[in-house]
Scaffold this motif. Structure first.
Motif, PDB file in Angstrom:
ATOM      1  N   PRO A  38       0.837  -1.206   0.000  1.00  0.00           N
ATOM      2  CA  PRO A  38       0.000   0.000   0.000  1.00  0.00           C
ATOM      3  C   PRO A  38       0.870   1.253   0.000  1.00  0.00           C
ATOM      4  O   PRO A  38       2.024   1.230   0.442  1.00  0.00           O
ATOM      5  N   TRP A 103      -4.398  -2.726   5.460  1.00  0.00           N
ATOM      6  CA  TRP A 103      -4.175  -1.419   4.836  1.00  0.00           C
ATOM      7  C   TRP A 103      -4.516  -1.423   3.350  1.00  0.00           C
ATOM      8  O   TRP A 103      -4.870  -0.388   2.783  1.00  0.00           O
ATOM      9  N   PRO A 105      -6.986  -2.448   1.306  1.00  0.00           N
ATOM     10  CA  PRO A 105      -8.256  -1.942   0.762  1.00  0.00           C
ATOM     11  C   PRO A 105      -8.412  -0.427   0.874  1.00  0.00           C
ATOM     12  O   PRO A 105      -9.266   0.159   0.197  1.00  0.00           O
ATOM     13  N   THR A 106      -7.606   0.217   1.715  1.00  0.00           N
ATOM     14  CA  THR A 106      -7.708   1.669   1.879  1.00  0.00           C
ATOM     15  C   THR A 106      -6.922   2.431   0.817  1.00  0.00           C
ATOM     16  O   THR A 106      -6.999   3.660   0.751  1.00  0.00           O
ATOM     17  N   ASP A 107      -6.160   1.708  -0.011  1.00  0.00           N
ATOM     18  CA  ASP A 107      -5.319   2.329  -1.035  1.00  0.00           C
ATOM     19  C   ASP A 107      -6.016   2.218  -2.390  1.00  0.00           C
ATOM     20  O   ASP A 107      -6.141   1.123  -2.947  1.00  0.00           O
TER      21      ASP A 107
END
Length: 245
Positions: A38, A103, A105-107
């Motif tokens: 990420p 982390w 999926p947040t990127d």
């Protein structure tokens, strides 16, 4: 002798795709595992890389850009402008810690970069076989080594001089002359089961039954066998507490 799992057919070499930031882990001399990371801060990325390298106990490189990377080998970090640029690539086998996975999926850029890597790998046809270290990491013995290690252990019939029995796992470890005529006069390092520190960063389980890119002695046939790094590709995560980075 070389382990039966020493060769595996894989796609041919090509330049690494620009999917920064990512981790490159050396499995054997020409085979590298790529893990897209990420887009978090550089300090956090380095912490991830160190944690991954410590868990896997394999040479690792954190690639931050086209001319910026950090090599993590033998417990040391080295900044470099020369990133890995070739070799046979694969992905999806070595797992990151659960914290890193959370982390991803947040990127917003992560899926596209993973797709670029997957396309690059799948678009290259199979071209041959990868071999482990055919020298088994051995070195030519000196005259002193030949005198010190020559012959067999009088207290353990058939066992090369220099190997001792581990009191924990009851396997042999140490340094000895390879008994195989193919490796005559070469000194080998032999590891027991206790020496295996190659672990999965996600589940903490061992990546292979035995230490990767290393040798073990098999009393049943009197040979020293080599375990290549890509033996890790058969690892399946086990239940339990995860290692985190």
């Amino acid at each position: 002798m070389i382990s039966p799992d020493t060769s595996v057919v894989l796609p041919g070499p090509w330049p690494h795709p620009p999917v920064f930031p990512y981790l490159v882990t050396r499995l054997v001399a020409a085979l590298y595992h790529v893990m897209v990371l990420p887009t978090i801060g550089e300090e956090a990325l380095l912490a991830v890389a160190i944690s991954q390298a410590l868990a896997n106990e394999l040479d690792t490189c954190l690639v931050l850009g086209p001319d910026r990377c950090i090599y993590l080998t033998n417990g040391q970090c080295r900044l470099s402008s020369s990133i890995p640029t070739d070799g046979i690539l694969m992905t999806g086998s070595l797992k990151p810690s659960r914290r890193v996975s959370a982390w991803m999926p947040t990127d917003a850029t992560y899926p596209a970069r993973v797709a670029i890597l997957a396309e690059s790998i799948s678009s290259h046809p199979v071209s041959g076989a990868i071999m482990g270290d055919l020298t088994k990491g051995g070195r030519q013995a000196t005259a002193e080594d030949l005198t010190r290690l020559g012959g067999l252990d009088a207290g353990a019939p058939g066992v090369p001089n220099g190997l001792v029995l581990c009191p924990v796992c009851h396997e042999y470890h140490g340094e000895c002359l390879d008994p195989s005529p193919v490796f005559q006069g070469r000194e080998m390092t032999v590891h027991c089961l206790c020496d295996n520190g190659n672990r999965c960063a996600r589940c903490g389980g061992r990546l292979s039954e035995r230490k990767l890119n290393a040798n073990y002695y098999k009393p049943a046939d009197g040979n020293i066998w080599h375990v290549p790094g890509f033996a890790a590709l058969g690892h399946q995560c086990v239940p339990g507490d995860a290692m985190v980075s």
